[in-house]
Write a protein that holds these residues in place. Structure first.
Motif, short mmCIF file in Angstrom:
data_model
loop_
_atom_site.label_atom_id
_atom_site.label_comp_id
_atom_site.label_asym_id
_atom_site.label_seq_id
_atom_site.Cartn_x
_atom_site.Cartn_y
_atom_site.Cartn_z
N ASP A 16 0.85 -1.21 0.00
CA ASP A 16 0.00 0.00 0.00
C ASP A 16 0.88 1.26 0.00
N ASP A 17 1.95 1.21 0.79
CA ASP A 17 2.92 2.33 0.81
C ASP A 17 3.52 2.52 -0.59
N HIS A 18 3.91 1.40 -1.20
CA HIS A 18 4.52 1.46 -2.55
C HIS A 18 3.55 2.14 -3.53
N ASP A 19 2.29 1.74 -3.48
CA ASP A 19 1.30 2.29 -4.42
C ASP A 19 1.14 3.79 -4.21
N ARG A 20 1.12 4.20 -2.93
CA ARG A 20 0.95 5.63 -2.64
C ARG A 20 2.12 6.46 -3.16
N VAL A 21 3.32 5.92 -2.98
CA VAL A 21 4.49 6.70 -3.42
C VAL A 21 4.60 6.71 -4.95
N LYS A 22 4.23 5.61 -5.59
CA LYS A 22 4.26 5.57 -7.06
C LYS A 22 3.24 6.56 -7.63
N ASP A 23 2.13 6.71 -6.94
CA ASP A 23 1.10 7.67 -7.34
C ASP A 23 1.65 9.10 -7.24
N ALA A 43 5.46 15.62 0.24
CA ALA A 43 4.63 14.47 0.62
C ALA A 43 5.38 13.17 0.35
N ALA A 44 6.06 13.08 -0.79
CA ALA A 44 6.79 11.85 -1.14
C ALA A 44 7.94 11.61 -0.17
N LEU A 45 8.66 12.69 0.21
CA LEU A 45 9.79 12.53 1.12
C LEU A 45 9.32 11.99 2.48
N THR A 46 8.21 12.52 2.96
CA THR A 46 7.67 12.03 4.24
C THR A 46 7.28 10.56 4.12
N GLU A 47 6.56 10.21 3.05
CA GLU A 47 6.17 8.81 2.83
C GLU A 47 7.40 7.90 2.82
N LEU A 48 8.41 8.32 2.08
CA LEU A 48 9.59 7.47 1.91
C LEU A 48 10.39 7.33 3.19
N LYS A 49 10.50 8.43 3.95
CA LYS A 49 11.25 8.38 5.21
C LYS A 49 10.58 7.42 6.19
N VAL A 50 9.28 7.54 6.31
CA VAL A 50 8.54 6.69 7.25
C VAL A 50 8.60 5.23 6.79
N HIS A 51 8.41 5.03 5.49
CA HIS A 51 8.43 3.67 4.93
C HIS A 51 9.80 3.01 5.15
N ALA A 52 10.87 3.75 4.86
CA ALA A 52 12.22 3.19 5.04
C ALA A 52 12.46 2.86 6.51
N ILE A 114 11.27 -0.87 -5.50
CA ILE A 114 9.95 -1.44 -5.25
C ILE A 114 9.76 -2.71 -6.09
N LYS A 115 10.20 -2.64 -7.33
CA LYS A 115 10.05 -3.81 -8.23
C LYS A 115 10.82 -5.01 -7.67
N GLU A 116 12.04 -4.75 -7.22
CA GLU A 116 12.84 -5.85 -6.66
C GLU A 116 12.21 -6.40 -5.39
N GLU A 117 11.69 -5.50 -4.56
CA GLU A 117 11.03 -5.98 -3.33
C GLU A 117 9.82 -6.83 -3.69
N GLU A 118 9.01 -6.32 -4.61
CA GLU A 118 7.76 -7.03 -4.91
C GLU A 118 7.97 -8.31 -5.73
N LYS A 138 2.82 -3.89 14.77
CA LYS A 138 3.98 -3.10 15.24
C LYS A 138 4.37 -2.06 14.18
N MET A 139 4.36 -2.48 12.93
CA MET A 139 4.74 -1.56 11.83
C MET A 139 3.76 -0.39 11.76
N GLN A 140 2.47 -0.69 11.88
CA GLN A 140 1.45 0.36 11.80
C GLN A 140 1.59 1.33 12.98
N ARG A 141 1.84 0.77 14.15
CA ARG A 141 1.98 1.61 15.35
C ARG A 141 3.19 2.54 15.21
N ARG A 142 4.30 1.99 14.73
CA ARG A 142 5.53 2.78 14.54
C ARG A 142 5.30 3.86 13.48
#
Ligand SMILES: [Fe+2]
Length: 186
Positions: A16-23, A43-52, A114-118, A138-142
């Motif tokens: 879901d994170d991947h889809d949001r950032v690709k969008d 917005a993308a930087l925040t998404e990516l920082k949290v995701h990483a 993302i492609k390699e992960e998926e 735990k991931m969602q809480r963090r």
């Protein structure tokens, strides 16, 4: 969410994170004005920082051994390169000559990651015997906490700050005065 209930909740969260950032990457390509582009980049930087952060703190350590160090170390290095670009973009205001190019390269990098992960990491990770419901929780809480409090500075930010704007040598070189061009005749 159907997939959340029947699939692997931790993997679904990451996808879901991947889809949001690709969008966001696609929206940047379509954006016409500087303020619109800057807003998307922020917005993308925040998404990516949290995701990483949630991957590196929780998901990667949980699957590293069974997935194997070859795939995991490559993912680490891709994160490192992305984090350098993120740290540089973070201190830019969008007016810089290399701003768009830097974000495009970040997007290309992240799309590849993302492609390699998926294609490789997540299918392997799905087979690991692990309490994925607990991990996802735990991931969602963090994630919620990082979004609320902000992501603590990472090593790449320290590197970029220490370079005092001189860390990007090719961009720097374009700002220096080059050799004089020959005068046009006529
Ligand atoms: Fe990742």
């Amino acid at each position: 969410m159907f997939d959340f209930l029947t699939g692997n909740p931790a993997v679904t969260l990451l996808k879901d994170d991947h889809d949001r950032v690709k969008d966001l990457f696609a929206r940047f390509d379509a954006a016409k004005t500087r303020p619109a582009k800057l807003k998307i980049v922020r917005a993308a930087l925040t998404e990516l920082k949290v995701h990483a952060a949630i991957e590196e703190e929780l998901f990667y350590p949980a699957v590293r051994k069974p997935v194997g160090k070859e795939i995991m170390n490559e993912a680490d290095e891709e994160h490192h390169v992305a984090k350098l670009l993120i740290a540089e973009l973070d201190v830019m205001d969008g007016s810089e000559s290399h701003f768009d190019a830097k974000f495009h390269v970040l997007a290309e990098n992240v799309r590849h990651h993302i492609k390699e992960e998926e294609d490789e990491m997540l299918p392997k990770a799905k087979g690991v015997k692990l309490d994925f419901a607990d991990l996802a929780e735990k991931m969602q809480r963090r994630k919620d906490k990082l979004l609320a409090d902000g992501v603590p500075p990472v090593g790449e930010e320290v590197m970029v700050r220490a370079s005092r704007g001189k860390g990007d040598s090719p961009a720097q070189a374009t700002r220096r005065k080059g050799p004089k061009r020959p005068k046009r005749k006529g």
